[in-house]
Each structure stands twice: as structure tokens, then as C-alpha cells.
Design a protein around this motif. Structure first.
Motif, short mmCIF file in Angstrom:
data_model
loop_
_atom_site.label_atom_id
_atom_site.label_comp_id
_atom_site.label_asym_id
_atom_site.label_seq_id
_atom_site.Cartn_x
_atom_site.Cartn_y
_atom_site.Cartn_z
N VAL A 107 -3.26 5.57 100.32
CA VAL A 107 -3.06 4.97 99.00
C VAL A 107 -2.33 3.64 99.15
O VAL A 107 -1.56 3.43 100.09
N THR A 108 -2.63 2.73 98.24
CA THR A 108 -1.98 1.43 98.19
C THR A 108 -1.08 1.39 96.97
O THR A 108 -1.56 1.55 95.84
N LEU A 109 0.20 1.19 97.20
CA LEU A 109 1.18 1.11 96.12
C LEU A 109 1.39 -0.34 95.73
O LEU A 109 0.75 -1.25 96.27
N VAL A 110 2.28 -0.58 94.80
CA VAL A 110 2.52 -1.94 94.33
C VAL A 110 3.28 -2.74 95.37
O VAL A 110 3.87 -2.19 96.31
N GLU A 111 3.28 -4.06 95.21
CA GLU A 111 4.08 -4.93 96.08
C GLU A 111 5.55 -4.66 95.82
O GLU A 111 5.99 -4.59 94.67
N PRO A 112 6.35 -4.47 96.86
CA PRO A 112 7.76 -4.13 96.65
C PRO A 112 8.53 -5.28 96.01
O PRO A 112 8.20 -6.45 96.17
N ARG A 113 9.61 -4.91 95.30
CA ARG A 113 10.50 -5.88 94.67
C ARG A 113 11.91 -5.68 95.23
O ARG A 113 12.33 -4.55 95.50
N PHE A 114 12.64 -6.79 95.35
CA PHE A 114 13.98 -6.74 95.95
C PHE A 114 15.05 -7.38 95.07
O PHE A 114 16.23 -7.30 95.38
N GLU A 115 14.64 -8.04 93.95
CA GLU A 115 15.61 -8.71 93.10
C GLU A 115 16.52 -7.68 92.42
O GLU A 115 16.09 -6.59 92.09
N TRP A 116 17.76 -8.06 92.17
CA TRP A 116 18.74 -7.11 91.62
C TRP A 116 18.27 -6.52 90.29
O TRP A 116 18.46 -5.33 90.04
N ASP A 117 17.61 -7.35 89.45
CA ASP A 117 17.18 -6.86 88.15
C ASP A 117 15.85 -6.13 88.20
O ASP A 117 15.42 -5.55 87.20
N ALA A 118 15.20 -6.12 89.37
CA ALA A 118 13.96 -5.35 89.54
C ALA A 118 14.25 -3.97 90.10
O ALA A 118 13.39 -3.09 90.04
N ILE A 119 15.47 -3.76 90.64
CA ILE A 119 15.77 -2.44 91.20
C ILE A 119 15.79 -1.35 90.12
O ILE A 119 15.06 -0.35 90.29
N PRO A 120 16.50 -1.45 88.99
CA PRO A 120 17.46 -2.49 88.61
C PRO A 120 18.90 -2.06 88.92
O PRO A 120 19.22 -0.88 88.99
N LEU A 121 19.77 -3.10 89.06
CA LEU A 121 21.21 -2.90 89.13
C LEU A 121 21.83 -3.25 87.78
O LEU A 121 21.22 -3.96 86.98
N ALA A 122 23.03 -2.80 87.57
CA ALA A 122 23.72 -3.06 86.30
C ALA A 122 24.21 -4.50 86.21
O ALA A 122 24.41 -5.02 85.11
N TYR A 123 24.39 -5.18 87.36
CA TYR A 123 24.85 -6.56 87.38
C TYR A 123 24.40 -7.19 88.69
O TYR A 123 24.06 -6.48 89.65
N PRO A 124 24.37 -8.53 88.77
CA PRO A 124 23.83 -9.20 89.96
C PRO A 124 24.63 -8.90 91.22
O PRO A 124 25.86 -9.02 91.24
N LEU A 125 23.91 -8.50 92.27
CA LEU A 125 24.46 -8.29 93.59
C LEU A 125 23.34 -8.54 94.60
O LEU A 125 22.17 -8.32 94.28
N PRO A 126 23.68 -8.99 95.81
CA PRO A 126 22.65 -9.06 96.85
C PRO A 126 22.15 -7.65 97.17
O PRO A 126 22.90 -6.68 97.11
N THR A 127 20.88 -7.54 97.52
CA THR A 127 20.28 -6.23 97.77
C THR A 127 19.87 -6.02 99.22
O THR A 127 19.33 -4.97 99.56
N ASP A 128 20.14 -7.01 100.09
CA ASP A 128 19.65 -6.88 101.47
C ASP A 128 20.70 -7.29 102.53
O ASP A 128 20.51 -8.31 103.21
N PRO A 129 21.78 -6.54 102.68
CA PRO A 129 22.05 -5.25 102.05
C PRO A 129 22.92 -5.38 100.80
O PRO A 129 23.41 -6.46 100.47
N LEU A 130 23.09 -4.25 100.14
CA LEU A 130 23.95 -4.14 98.98
C LEU A 130 25.40 -3.96 99.47
O LEU A 130 25.66 -3.06 100.26
N PRO A 131 26.33 -4.80 99.02
CA PRO A 131 27.72 -4.71 99.53
C PRO A 131 28.50 -3.57 98.86
O PRO A 131 29.50 -3.79 98.18
N MET A 132 28.02 -2.35 99.06
CA MET A 132 28.63 -1.17 98.45
C MET A 132 28.67 -0.05 99.48
O MET A 132 27.93 -0.06 100.47
N GLY A 133 29.52 0.96 99.22
CA GLY A 133 29.58 2.11 100.10
C GLY A 133 30.01 3.35 99.36
O GLY A 133 30.71 3.27 98.34
N TRP A 134 29.59 4.48 99.86
CA TRP A 134 29.94 5.79 99.32
C TRP A 134 30.31 6.69 100.50
O TRP A 134 29.44 6.98 101.34
N GLU A 135 31.56 7.09 100.57
CA GLU A 135 32.06 7.90 101.70
C GLU A 135 31.67 7.21 103.01
O GLU A 135 32.01 6.05 103.22
N ASN A 136 30.93 7.89 103.89
CA ASN A 136 30.62 7.27 105.19
C ASN A 136 29.29 6.55 105.20
O ASN A 136 28.78 6.18 106.26
#
Length: 263
Positions: A107-136
Motif C-alpha cells: 500500500v502507498t500512504l500519504v507523503e509524510p509531514r514534519f511541520e509542528w502544526d501538521a503533527i499537530p503540536l500545541a505550540y511551535p517546536l522543532p520536530t527533528d528531534p523534538l526537544p522533550m523527554g519523558w522519564e528515560n
């Protein structure tokens, strides 16, 4: 009212498929939860409802086990292509295409999106990588392949308590539409992957998760296309190049068909 259903799975990611093209069916969150319940319903990770489409051979709607409706599902797309022979499928995540090729379905899926508002995130942040962490787990890559994914690259998959930490990441306020969580380790052009799906939990395989993870690995030059993604339920081959849709190839298995008494 008795309605026929098909039970299928893609690498252990299992679905109940209801065809409502000839006989429309109003699907609610409560009804989807009931059908997906493994004790009092049929039981599945996702409920798939097929409807008429003016843009494609059919329209596919996807409901998670918690009743929430989502935009896309790679494993379900392969199953629907295998079941119906559809070459084009309309989804809330975009127009998809597919074909059976021997024992496999591509199967062929859609072209991927990487913009913060296409993910979407609640506010602008870089996504490659996302400067966030959860535990380890930290600095994931965010990708939308019809539905939103985070990809964490780790040395050892077993170091991450994905079942424990997944719900907190999935529902973090940073992700207004919630998020799918992937933890992956990369070998020689192969990837080992575990996915916590929004609305479904830890699954044996996730097609869009495999796509998102392969894309993140190719973008960061950890792997090259095509790449084999290995999950608990089996393997998928993912091919992608920047500026193009993503292609996924793997099995789709029909288990049985039956009837369910619906309101």
C-alpha cells in the motif's frame, strides 16, 4: 439486526471489518467500544467501517478500541485491500492506494509531514528531534503519516517501559490530538520496533508506526530505503524517499467471518 463482519489481522494487529456500502450503519463511540471489547463483543484493536466514496473505490473509517475515530491505519489498509480488492481507499488521513502481490499486500500512504502544526503540536517546536523527554525517553522525532507519531531511538528496546510510560506521552497536553508512541533500535538496515497506539495501547504491530519509524531512520541516515521493520507480530518492508509518499509491504490475514447482532 444481524450484520456480517470479517475478522482480519496484519501481523497480529487485529480488526473487525464491517461493510456498510450497501446497508449504511451509524457508528457511535459506544458501539465501537462494544464491538471491540474482547469479553462482551467480538474483540479487536480497531474497528473498520467501509462506506461509499465519491473519490475512491471505498471509504475506510477507523475506530480504536476505546471508541475514538482516527485518521489512518496501515495494517488495516492492507487488510481492506486483501478483502475487497480496492485499489484506492479514502481515509480521513488522505487518499491511499494498494494492491495484492502474491502473499503480500503493498500500500502507498500519504507523503509524510514534519511541520509542528501538521503533527499537530500545541505550540511551535522543532520536530527533528523534538526537544522533550519523558522519564528515560527523550528527543523523539515527530512524523505525521496520516496520523501522528513520535519515534524514540534507543539502544535496547527492553530498557523502555512502554506500557507504563506510553499513556502519559499519548495524552500529554503537547499533543492536542494525542499521539502514537514508537520505541525503536536500528541494526544493519533493519529496525526493531515496539508501538503504543493511541486509543489501543501496546500492540503486536503498527503499520503507520513502522512507516513513521523507517522515515525517521532514513532522514537521520540511520538506515536506507527500503528498510525492514521487525515487530512482535512480524515484519514489514518500508520504502521512502524525501518528497514522496511512503510504501509499505507485508501480509494481511483473513481469520474468519461471522454475524453480530447490532441495534
Amino acid at each position: 439486526m444481524l450484520r456480517q463482519f470479517h475478522k482480519m489481522h496484519g501481523l497480529g494487529n487485529d480488526f473487525v471489518i464491517l461493510d456498510a456500502r450497501e446497508q449504511p450503519l451509524e457508528m457511535t463511540e459506544a458501539l465501537a467500544r462494544h464491538i471491540a471489547d474482547r469479553r462482551e463483543g467480538i474483540g479487536c484493536d480497531q474497528l473498520i467501517l467501509l462506506e461509499h466514496s465519491d473519490r475512491a473505490d471505498l471509504r475506510m473509517r477507523i475506530f480504536n478500541a476505546d471508541g475514538s475515530e482516527v485518521q489512518s491505519c496501515g495494517n488495516a489498509t492492507r487488510c481492506v485491500v486483501r478483502l475487497t480488492g480496492a485499489a484506492t481507499i479514502e481515509t480521513a488521513g488522505g487518499l491511499l492506494s494498494g494492491a495484492s502481490e502474491g502473499d503480500a499486500v503493498e500500500v502507498t500512504l500519504v507523503e509524510p509531514r514534519f511541520e509542528w502544526d501538521a503533527i499537530p503540536l500545541a505550540y511551535p517546536l522543532p520536530t527533528d528531534p523534538l526537544p522533550m523527554g519523558w522519564e528515560n525517553l527523550d528527543r523523539p522525532y515527530a512524523v505525521n503519516v496520516g496520523n501522528p507519531h513520535l519515534v524514540f531511538f534507543v539502544d535496547d528496546l527492553e530498557d523502555a517501559d512502554l506500557e507504563g510510560i506510553g499513556p502519559g506521552i499519548e495524552t500529554d497536553p503537547l499533543f492536542p490530538e494525542r499521539i502514537n508512541v514508537n520505541v525503536a533500535s536500528v541494526g544493519v538496515n533493519s529496525i526493531r520496533l515496539r508501538t503504543f497506539e493511541r486509543g489501543a495501547g501496546l500492540t503486536r504491530a503498527c503499520g503507520t508506526g513502522a512507516c513513521a519509524t523507517a522515515i525517521a531512520a532514513i532522514r537521520t541516515r540511520l538506515a536506507s530505503s527500503p528498510v525492514n521493520v521487525h515487530m512482535a507480530g512480524g515484519s514489514l518492508t518500508i520504502a521512502w524517499a524525501p518528497g514522496e509518499p511512503v510504501r509499505m509491504r507485508g501480509s494481511a490475514t483473513h481469520v474468519f467471518k461471522g454475524f453480530i447482532d447490532l441495534p
